[in-house]
Write a protein that holds these residues in place. Structure first.
Motif, PDB file in Angstrom:
ATOM      1  N   LEU A  63      42.954  63.345  33.057  1.00 35.65           N
ATOM      2  CA  LEU A  63      41.914  64.066  33.386  1.00 35.65           C
ATOM      3  C   LEU A  63      41.772  63.763  34.846  1.00 35.65           C
ATOM      4  N   ASP A  64      42.010  64.598  35.663  1.00 39.86           N
ATOM      5  CA  ASP A  64      42.171  64.229  37.429  1.00 39.86           C
ATOM      6  C   ASP A  64      40.777  64.848  37.975  1.00 39.86           C
ATOM      7  N   GLU A  65      39.676  64.018  38.142  1.00 35.85           N
ATOM      8  CA  GLU A  65      38.542  64.437  38.923  1.00 35.85           C
ATOM      9  C   GLU A  65      38.106  66.018  38.248  1.00 35.85           C
ATOM     10  N   PRO A  66      37.573  65.951  36.912  1.00 34.35           N
ATOM     11  CA  PRO A  66      37.162  67.215  36.421  1.00 34.35           C
ATOM     12  C   PRO A  66      36.085  67.482  37.145  1.00 34.35           C
ATOM     13  N   LYS A 113      44.755  57.815  42.985  1.00 32.67           N
ATOM     14  CA  LYS A 113      44.612  58.124  41.439  1.00 32.67           C
ATOM     15  C   LYS A 113      45.271  59.382  41.046  1.00 32.67           C
ATOM     16  N   THR A 114      45.406  60.317  41.894  1.00 33.53           N
ATOM     17  CA  THR A 114      46.170  61.547  41.510  1.00 33.53           C
ATOM     18  C   THR A 114      47.791  61.121  41.738  1.00 33.53           C
ATOM     19  N   THR A 115      48.258  60.324  42.563  1.00 31.55           N
ATOM     20  CA  THR A 115      49.288  59.946  42.784  1.00 31.55           C
ATOM     21  C   THR A 115      49.816  59.255  41.432  1.00 31.55           C
ATOM     22  N   PRO A 136      45.270  68.775  36.388  1.00 34.35           N
ATOM     23  CA  PRO A 136      45.165  68.508  37.848  1.00 34.35           C
ATOM     24  C   PRO A 136      43.723  68.565  38.391  1.00 34.35           C
ATOM     25  N   GLU A 137      43.716  68.122  39.529  1.00 30.24           N
ATOM     26  CA  GLU A 137      42.292  68.251  40.120  1.00 30.24           C
ATOM     27  C   GLU A 137      42.087  69.435  40.845  1.00 30.24           C
ATOM     28  N   ASP A 138      43.045  70.326  41.036  1.00 26.25           N
ATOM     29  CA  ASP A 138      42.954  71.385  41.924  1.00 26.25           C
ATOM     30  C   ASP A 138      42.735  72.568  40.620  1.00 26.25           C
TER      31      ASP A 138
HETATM   32 MG   LIG Z   1      42.854  62.731  43.743  1.00 27.92          MG
END
Ligand SMILES: [Mg+2]
Ligand SMILES: Nc1ncnc2c1ncn2[C@@H]1O[C@H](COP(=O)(O)OP(=O)(O)OP(=O)(O)O)[C@@H](O)[C@H]1O
Lengths: 292, 238
Positions: free
Chosen positions: B162-165, B46-48, B88-90
């Motif tokens: 929106l990556d894993e908010p 997903k992030t990729t 980003p997720e982080d």
């Molecule tokens: Mg991810």
């Protein structure tokens, strides 16, 4: 030791300090933002001196025209900074320190030879600008106006850089680039352009300090290496990448050098190296730096 | 007259980290105004996928069409200026900048005017107005997540990635965030959401793509998964 003697040592130390700050600030800036250790920074300083001499010859062969010449030299070195950044330094970001060291050292050799080729190996000198040629008497000592000027310009540049970085939009962008380059890029900023601008500013400061040193020091091959070692000590003492660290590091360096010579005559750099060793043992990240 | 192209269309996207290949021909579409969810477990890509769209990881194959133009391989800042915003997720707030400085930097970076101004994002996340002089590094996880979303909004994106908010946030905070993101959706922001959690994503999404090992395993309306417990189990509890 009379008070006036001590004062004159103090002023001597302060002059050294402010020159060193002008040079080291650019070194510190590039390390702080791009994490690149630029050994060729001293070469930019040397080129600033030669270019200032050259510009004086062209503008006013009889002497004079110093300020314009200094500005031209600083701008010239700034442009050279842009070119080297675009062509070479760009490839070094994020690489191991060893590559950075080898590459910037190679640049030191190339620029050193280029300077010898263009200007020969004789000492060159530039006369003091007439407006600052006189001197004033303070505490029973005679202080040349030109050194007073240098002592004033150091804090002025430190304060200007601090204002730029902490109080302007451009400065906020630079600090953001320093913290997370990739994130800033993904938010839409052209970080490559920010890096080029910072590198240009750093080279400009090196060129300016090279130009400003010419009225009190003769221009000789080897001045690049001599200065980069000192600038490095200053940056390490103050804390890599910290502007105020570099400023106070310069002040301490200047005073230790100036008074250390009284204690250990003949070993002028001994006290400075001793100081650096002590600081590195007690605070490896420097006075104002932060642990990595 | 042909129909206008979708806002975002990914066609046969391949991506790799060095020699390790991660995406194997992902294709998906996002229409203007939709909320689309990429659903899948840990490490499915997903992030990729999002990083490839942003230009942070140039794809090794396929097309990324933004309003019909192939933007695969563009530099991240060009992608952002074209109107794609990435959360980003982080989180990655600028830790030493204050909340206000984080927002200001983002507005300067994207240089896209629009309805999202500092006041508008304070309206959406009132807590950020109170914390405006606090440094990003001193915010709680939930506050940082809000700041990251607000910061991306400052670029007035037409599409929000929106990556894993909800990752790593307490249930109450997730609840509040859900509310905020719904509000965004109602205001017409197009969203591509990546999630592991079914509840969070199904509450928001119109359509869902389920990813598995770098491929799309299932595509369909979110309602289908919401209503069909058996399908949900088959796709997601492997
Ligand atoms: Mg991810
Ligand atoms: N920087 C990297 N270098 C090498 N492999 C990576 C890197 N980042 C991710 N991977 C691998 O790529 C695959 C997909 O990772 P990705 O981060 O896209 O998954 P994800 O769906 O976002 O997972 P998560 O839900 O944990 O965030 C994983 O197998 C992961 O191990």
């Amino acid at each position: 030791m009379s008070p006036s003697f001590l004062f004159s040592q103090f002023m001597g130390g302060l002059t050294t300090a402010m020159f060193l700050f002008l040079i080291a600030s650019g070194l510190s800036l590039v390390f702080g933002v791009m994490r690149v250790i630029n050994f060729a920074h001293g070469s930019f300083y040397m080129l600033g001196a030669y270019l200032a001499w050259q510009a004086v010859q062209w503008l006013h062969p009889t002497g004079g025209g110093f300020w314009l010449a200094a500005l031209c030299a600083a701008l010239g070195v700034g442009i050279l900074g842009v070119l080297t950044e675009r062509v070479f330094f760009r490839a070094l970001y994020g690489r191991e320190e060893l590559y950075q060291l080898l590459f910037t050292y190679a640049l030191v050799l190339v620029l050193g030879d280029a300077a010898k080729f263009l200007w020969g190996t004789d000492q060159l000198s530039v006369s003091t600008p007439p407006a600052l040629a006189g001197s004033v008497r303070i505490f029973g000592t005679t202080q040349p106006l030109y050194t007073m000027f240098i002592v004033a310009i150091g804090p002025a540049i430190a304060f200007t850089l601090w204002l730029l970085l902490s109080r302007t939009g451009a400065g906020r962008m630079v600090r953001a680039a320093q913290m997370d380059r990739e994130m800033l890029d993904a938010l839409g900023a052209n970080v490559a352009a920010i890096y080029t601008a910072m590198f240009a500013l750093s080279a400009f400061l090196a060129g300016l300090s090279g130009a400003l040193v010419t009225p009190i020091q003769s221009i000789v091959p080897g001045m690049d290496v001599l200065i980069i070692v000192q600038a490095f000590i200053v940056v390490v003492i103050g804390g890599m990448g910290s502007l105020w660290g570099t400023f106070w590091g310069s002040v301490i360096y200047g005073q230790v050098l100036s008074f250390g010579i009284l204690i250990f005559p003949g070993f002028s750099l001994f006290s400075v190296f001793a100081l650096m060793a002590v600081i590195l043992i007690v605070r490896p990240w420097g006075l104002f730096g932060r642990p990595l | 007259m042909t129909a206008p192209p979708p806002l975002l269309a990914i066609e046969g996207l391949h991506a790799a980290y060095g020699l390790s290949r991660v995406l194997f021909g992902i294709s998906l579409q996002v229409e203007a105004g939709e909320c689309v969810c990429l659903l899948g477990r840990n490490g499915v890509g997903k992030t990729t996928t999002m990083r490839s769209v942003m230009g942070l990881l140039p794809p090794t194959g396929g097309h990324i069409l933004w309003k019909g133009t192939d933007i695969a391989g563009w530099a991240p800042h060009r992608v952002a200026r074209a109107g794609i915003g990435f959360v980003p997720e982080d989180r990655r707030v600028f830790a030493e900048l204050t909340v206000w400085e984080n927002l200001d930097v983002a507005a300067r970076a994207a240089r896209r005017d629009g309805k999202w101004t500092i006041d508008a994002v304070y309206e959406l996340f009132p807590i950020l107005r109170e914390l405006r002089n606090r440094r990003g590094g001193f915010l709680s996880g939930g506050e940082q997540q809000m700041l990251t979303i607000a910061r991306t909004l400052m670029g007035n994106p037409e599409l929000l990635l929106l990556d894993e908010p909800s990752e790593g946030l307490a249930p109450l905070v997730v609840e509040a965030l859900l509310h905020n993101i719904s509000a965004l959706k109602e205001q017409g922001v197009t969203i591509l959401l990546a999630e592991q959690g079914v509840d969070f994503s199904l509450a928001l999404a119109d359509r869902v793509y389920v990813l598995e090992k770098g491929r799309i395993r299932h595509a369909g309306p979110a309602a289908e998964l919401r209503n069909d417990q058996e399908l949900r189990n088959r796709l997601l509890s492997l």
